[in-house]
Structure formats: structure tokens, C-alpha cells
Scaffold this active site. Structure first.
Site, mmCIF file in Angstrom:
data_model
loop_
_atom_site.group_PDB
_atom_site.id
_atom_site.type_symbol
_atom_site.label_atom_id
_atom_site.label_comp_id
_atom_site.label_asym_id
_atom_site.label_seq_id
_atom_site.Cartn_x
_atom_site.Cartn_y
_atom_site.Cartn_z
ATOM 1 N N GLY A 19 -47.386 15.263 -61.962
ATOM 2 C CA GLY A 19 -47.921 16.538 -61.478
ATOM 3 C C GLY A 19 -46.961 17.164 -60.485
ATOM 4 O O GLY A 19 -46.080 16.485 -59.957
ATOM 5 N N CYS A 28 -44.949 8.961 -62.834
ATOM 6 C CA CYS A 28 -44.331 9.889 -61.877
ATOM 7 C C CYS A 28 -45.253 10.108 -60.669
ATOM 8 O O CYS A 28 -45.417 9.209 -59.850
ATOM 9 C CB CYS A 28 -43.969 11.189 -62.602
ATOM 10 S SG CYS A 28 -42.846 12.205 -61.636
ATOM 11 N N TYR A 29 -45.918 11.260 -60.582
ATOM 12 C CA TYR A 29 -46.821 11.484 -59.442
ATOM 13 C C TYR A 29 -47.883 10.390 -59.390
ATOM 14 O O TYR A 29 -48.253 9.902 -58.314
ATOM 15 C CB TYR A 29 -47.479 12.860 -59.580
ATOM 16 C CG TYR A 29 -48.393 13.196 -58.432
ATOM 17 C CD1 TYR A 29 -47.869 13.377 -57.155
ATOM 18 C CD2 TYR A 29 -49.772 13.311 -58.613
ATOM 19 C CE1 TYR A 29 -48.696 13.671 -56.087
ATOM 20 C CE2 TYR A 29 -50.601 13.613 -57.556
ATOM 21 C CZ TYR A 29 -50.054 13.798 -56.292
ATOM 22 O OH TYR A 29 -50.880 14.088 -55.235
ATOM 23 N N HIS A 72 -40.677 9.551 -67.226
ATOM 24 C CA HIS A 72 -41.679 9.988 -68.208
ATOM 25 C C HIS A 72 -41.459 9.290 -69.555
ATOM 26 O O HIS A 72 -40.614 9.725 -70.336
ATOM 27 C CB HIS A 72 -41.604 11.511 -68.391
ATOM 28 C CG HIS A 72 -42.105 12.255 -67.205
ATOM 29 N ND1 HIS A 72 -43.438 12.561 -67.016
ATOM 30 C CD2 HIS A 72 -41.461 12.723 -66.114
ATOM 31 C CE1 HIS A 72 -43.589 13.196 -65.875
ATOM 32 N NE2 HIS A 72 -42.400 13.311 -65.296
ATOM 33 N N GLU A 75 -43.326 9.441 -72.025
ATOM 34 C CA GLU A 75 -43.960 10.207 -73.104
ATOM 35 C C GLU A 75 -43.043 11.262 -73.727
ATOM 36 O O GLU A 75 -43.349 11.796 -74.780
ATOM 37 C CB GLU A 75 -45.257 10.870 -72.584
ATOM 38 C CG GLU A 75 -45.075 11.985 -71.554
ATOM 39 C CD GLU A 75 -44.932 11.505 -70.104
ATOM 40 O OE1 GLU A 75 -44.516 10.348 -69.912
ATOM 41 O OE2 GLU A 75 -45.200 12.286 -69.190
ATOM 42 N N ASP A 99 -55.854 25.117 -90.381
ATOM 43 C CA ASP A 99 -56.973 24.682 -89.555
ATOM 44 C C ASP A 99 -58.326 25.003 -90.197
ATOM 45 O O ASP A 99 -59.205 24.152 -90.267
ATOM 46 C CB ASP A 99 -56.893 25.321 -88.158
ATOM 47 C CG ASP A 99 -55.541 25.084 -87.517
ATOM 48 O OD1 ASP A 99 -54.853 24.141 -87.947
ATOM 49 O OD2 ASP A 99 -55.166 25.845 -86.607
ATOM 50 N N LYS A 127 -52.263 19.480 -84.160
ATOM 51 C CA LYS A 127 -51.945 20.078 -85.459
ATOM 52 C C LYS A 127 -51.458 19.044 -86.492
ATOM 53 O O LYS A 127 -51.894 19.053 -87.635
ATOM 54 C CB LYS A 127 -50.851 21.138 -85.252
ATOM 55 C CG LYS A 127 -50.577 21.977 -86.452
ATOM 56 C CD LYS A 127 -51.452 23.192 -86.429
ATOM 57 C CE LYS A 127 -51.169 24.183 -87.502
ATOM 58 N NZ LYS A 127 -52.008 25.371 -87.311
#
Ligand code: XMP
Length: 520
Positions: free
Chosen positions: A59, A85-86, A171, A173, A228, A376
Site C-alpha cells: 500500500g 511490502c507494506y 512483490h 505477485e 461476458d 476475464k
């Protein structure tokens, strides 16, 4: 009171731009997860709901300004917690370590090294990862071990000595952290002792259970034929059968490929699709309007009017009363509204997007959104699992206002014809050259300017078609597609030869930002 165990990993969003990626990577590894706010997390834990694992995201804030009491999280002795991180700085400071304000910080690629007595299965001891922080953990809490450090000797990862708690300063991710997924997997499997629970079958079960809640009520789907709404309708029809009605509004602003597509869907699926011919209504409403925002508003409003009229007709003529509106809303739309960025920050409106947003309030319909927890690519995967053709499931996105925003200035029948014919040529050539899936979106734009040319032996003074092809992952940013000159030449030649009224073809080489993908 007995604590009930929730199935999922909860990801507490502290406002990192990468929070959605944590969910995606976790799911790719086979673990179900959901993003929640800190308040939601507190509420749930206080009412004795506990996840199997908690991830504290990164964050933009600094622990020095954070006045929250995190005991409600860290008091749960058995709860596996990953701080990123944060999130790591929060845990370090809570457990008595020291976080220092960074003077230079670490941003971008960084090299990290596992300490001698620590290793992660299948990972090398030196790894390249993505960092984005200025504060750092200067002193590791005594209950933790430092397990990884960065090349400039900052603490890169910590692991609790007795509890399943780990902190990562980088990170894992993001794609730039090459072995990030393995590190996440290490935490979930080896530290948190989680079992995988997320796969295509689970997704389907969860989506179907949302549809089943509707019971025997009548459901209406505003059907566009896009990925969708097609997947949502196919899924819903499995449960609802004849109670699901799909309305497809032909606003006259569709591409030739859309008419072919909808015809195929009518013939080859078991969906009940009614085409509402509203071409004249839309053309009339758009007559003489050249302002992009006005056009968008008119198209959106007309869509709702047409729907309302149709709904009344169903009630009066056939005594059919719809209670639900089926929408293909996806997870990014749902979480955007709870992100701290959105709640607190101001964002400037660039374009008023048109979808079916205004319908439920006007018509007193309840919403049915069975894809609201999916990304998606997961929707596409589900579409394929439901037996839909890959050609339908991997179509490019197409905006609600259709060709209305691809014809600059006033929308008239001639401009519609020129953009339709040129778009069809581009589409056919992309398929022919096997390039359709190499671009995220590809279309033509009609420019209401005339230029001089020669056609045959005569002088031509005709309009311009612009080709727009972009590569993107989510439409938020985009770069123009670097396609072979031979391909561009073939498209240009066909358009100038075959589309009456066009003498010149140009290629848009603007990225987003500063340009947007659509021209209006
Ligand atoms: P822009 O032009 O804003 O487009 O860069 C980003 C993506 O959004 C699509 N788009 C829309 N989609 N309703 C939609 O459903 C709309 O009103 C709309 N306007 C733009 C655009 O095609 C691109 O994929």
C-alpha cells in the site's frame, strides 16, 4: 462461540496497485481467494469468521501514519499470515521490530539472496524481484528470522520462528518477480499448510450456485454476444432453462461480424435470443449530433428506452414478468468500487461508458451476476468448459456504443456502411494472416475529412479510414500493434479498392496514454 472457518484466502487491500494480481496468482496456484477491505476483515473476524489464510497487501501509506490496532489480526495464533511490502512492515512493527523511513528506497528490479540456512524449493538462491518501497525493516523482531536480503543488504523477507507468518518486502505477485509464483506457493503450501481448492470445476459450482438462488423466477439478459454476456447466459440457461430470455438490441451500430456472430449463436446454442430491431430509433436519435459525450449519452439512454418498451410489451402481451437482470459483471468491476484508491481519491471521467448500468434501477430488477468473482481469463476458461467455441470466447472486446464512437462526428447511413465494410476487411485479413489473436483489439475508424486522390484515371475527393490495432492486457494502458508492413498494405489496398467513398487509409500509432483506444 465456535469460530467458523471460511474457505478462502482473504487478501486485505491496503491500496497497492498490484492487489488484484495477488488474487490472480493465488488462483493460478489453485487457491481460492477474495479481496476485502481492512474494515471488512475486522468485522468478519470480530464475528468469529476466520479465513484459512490472510494476506496483507502492499500500500502507499507509511506505518508511521497508521493508527490502526492490528491485534484482531495478529492475536489469532494459528492463522497463517503473509505480509507483502507494506504488509510486511506492518507485521514487523507490530511484533516489535523497527521500521525506518527510507531515504532512497528501492524501486523496480532488485536482486535478492536467500540466507545460507534458508532455501525455497525449486528457486535459485539469488533471484530477481520487483521492489516498490521507501520505508524498510531496519531491525527484525526477535520472534522472526531474516531469511532473504537484497543486494544492498536490506531485509527482503522474514519468517516467524514458531508461527506461520512470513513477510516479503518485494512483490511476488508481479511478472517481473521471475520466481514470485514459486515463493507464493512456498508460503501457501509449506508455511500455511493450505490445500488447493480452486479449479475450473469449483468456479463452475460457485457460479451455478449463484444462479440457483433465483429459483423459478423469470430472468432477462441484456445480451451483447460478447464473451461476458455469452458465458453468463450459457451458464444461467443450464439452470434456468426457458426462464431465461436474452434480448439483443440491434442499434444499427454493429459490425458485419456481429450480425454473423449473433446468427450463429441463435442457430448453434440453446439460448433463447430475441433480436430487437431498433436501427431506425438509434439513427433518428443520433441525427445531427456530433459531440462524442452527447452521442454516448443518447445511445445509452435509447438502449434503456428500448428495453423498457420491450419489457412492458412482455408484461402486457404475454403476461411475463421479469424479476432479475442477468449481467456479465466481472471481478475487477466489483473490487474497483471497494478499493481505497477509489473511496478516497478523485478520478477524472474521461468517457461515460455505456453498458447496462442504468437498467436495474429504472425497471426494478434484481441483479444476477454469476461471474462477479471471476477474472476475464477465468470467464474464457469457463466458456470453453461449457462447450462454447474458442472463436466465440476469444473475441476482441467491443464497446457498448459500438460504431457510434468509431464514426467521428455525425453518424449517418453512409458512414456506417464505410466503417462496417472496412472493419469487415480488416477482420478477414487478420484471420487470414493468423494475426487476430496477436492483437487485443482491432477496428477501423471513419474520419469525416476529405482528401484528394486518384482512382482509375480520375480525381477522387473522398474520406479517410483509420486502422486502430492495440495490444493491451486490460484496456487501461495500450500500445499500438507492430504488425508487418505487408499486412498493413494488404488491408489498405483492399479497403481503397472495395469500399466506395474511401481513397486513403492511415494507421494510428498512438499508445494509451495519451490516446484512448477508441477515438471518441
Ligand atoms: P478507451 O477508449 O477508454 O477504451 O481507451 C478502453 C476499452 O473500453 C472499451 N470501451 C467501452 N466498453 N462501453 C463498453 O462496454 C463503453 O462505453 C466503452 N467505451 C470504450 C474500448 O473498446 C476498449 O476496449
Amino acid at each position: 462461540m465456535k469460530k467458523s472457518h471460511e474457505k478462502k484466502i482473504w487478501i486485505v487491500d491496503f491500496g497497492s496497485q498490484y492487489t488484484q494480481l495477488i488474487t490472480r496468482k493465488s488462483r493460478e496456484l489453485g487457491y481460492s481467494s477474495e479481496i476485502i477491505t481492512l474494515d471488512e476483515c475486522r468485522e468478519r473476524i470480530n464475528s468469529n469468521k476466520i479465513p484459512q489464510c490472510l494476506v496483507l497487501s502492499g500500500g502507499p501509506q507509511s506505518v508511521f501514519e497508521d493508527i490502526n490496532d492490528y491485534s484482531f489480526i495478529f492475536n489469532n495464533i494459528e492463522l497463517p499470515i503473509l505480509g507483502i511490502c507494506y504488509g510486511m512492515q506492518l507485521m514487523a512493527s507490530y511484533f516489535g521490530g523497527v521500521v525506518e523511513k527510507g531515504l532512497i528506497g528501492e524501486y523496480g528490479h532488485a536482486e535478492i539472496h536467500c540466507l545460507p540456512d534458508f532455501s525455497i524449493p525449486k528457486c535459485s538462491n539469488t533471484m530477481s524481484v520487483w521492489m516498490s518501497h521507501s520505508d524498510h525493516v531496519a531491525k527484525v523482531p526477535s520472534s522472526f528470522n531474516k531469511i532473504i536480503e537484497s543486494s544492498n543488504h536490506l531485509v527482503a523477507a522474514i519468517l516467524h520462528k514458531d508461527r506461520p507468518i512470513m513477510g516479503l518486502q518485494f512483490h511476488p505477485e508481479v511478472e517481473h518477480s521471475k520466481q514470485g509464483k514459486l515463493i507464493l506457493d512456498y508460503f501457501y503450501r509449506d508455511v500455511a499448510d493450505l490445500e488447493t481448492d480452486w479449479n475450473a470445476e469449483e468456479m463452475l459450482i460457485e457460479a451455478l450456485s449463484l444462479v440457483k438462488k433465483v429459483g423459478d423466477k423469470k430472468v432477462l439478459c441484456a445480451f451483447s454476444g460478447g464473451v461476458d454476456s455469452l458465458v453468463a447466459a450459457t451458464l444461467a440457461a443450464k439452470v434456468l432453462g426457458g426462464n431465461l430470455h436474452c434480448f439483443f438490441v440491434d442499434n444499427g451500430l454493429l459490425r458485419i461480424q456481429d450480425y454473423h456472430h449473433i446468427k450463429k449463436l441463435q442457430e448453434q446454442t440453446y439460448l433463447k435470443i430475441e433480436i430487437i430491431d431498433a436501427k431506425e430509433d438509434f439513427l433518428q436519435a443520433l441525427k445531427d449530433v456530433d459531440d462524442p459525450e452527447k452521442k454516448r449519452k443518447i445511445i445509452g439512454k435509447k438502449f434503456i428506452d428500448i428495453f423498457e418498451r420491450k419489457l412492458k410489451e412482455y408484461q402486457q402481451k404475454y403476461k411475463i414478468h421479469f424479476e432479475y437482470l442477468l449481467q456479465g459483471t466481472l471481478y475487477p468491476d466489483v473490487i474497483e468500487s471497494i478499493s481505497p484508491h477509489i473511496a478516497g481519491g478523485k478520478s477524472v471521467m474521461i468517457k461515460s461508458h455505456h453498458n447496462v448500468g442504468g437498467l436495474p434501477e429504472r425497471m426494478n430488477l434484481k441483479l444476477l451476476e454469476p461471474l462477479r468473482f471471476l477474472f476475464k481469463d477465468e470467464v474464457r476458461e469457463m466458456g470453453v468448459a461449457l462447450g462454447l467455441s474458442r472463436e466465440w470466447v476469444f473475441r476482441h472486446p467491443f464497446p457498448g456504443p459500438g460504431l457510434g464512437v468509431r464514426i467521428l462526428g455525425v453518424v449517418g447511413p453512409e458512414a456506417i456502411r464505410m466503417v462496417q465494410e472496412s472493419d469487415q476487411i480488416l477482420y478477414e485479413e487478420l484471420i487470414e494472416a493468423n494475426l487476430y489473436q496477436s492483437t487485443w483489439q482491432a477496428f477501423t475508424v471513419f474520419l469525416p475529412v476529405k482528401t484528394v486522390g486518384v482512382k482509375g484515371d480520375g480525381r477522387a475527393y473522398e474520406n479517410v479510414i483509420c486502422l486502430r490495432m492495440v495490444n493491451s492486457s486490460d484496456g487501461m494502458t495500450a500500445n499500438w500493434s507492430h504488425f508487418p508492413h505487408e499486412f498493413l498494405e494488404a488491408v489498405s489496398r483492399r479497403i481503397t479498392n472495395e469500399v466506395k467513398g474511401i481513397t486513403r487509409v492511415v494507421y494510428d500509432i498512438t499508445s494509451k496514454p495519451p490516446g484512448t483506444i477508441e477515438w471518441e
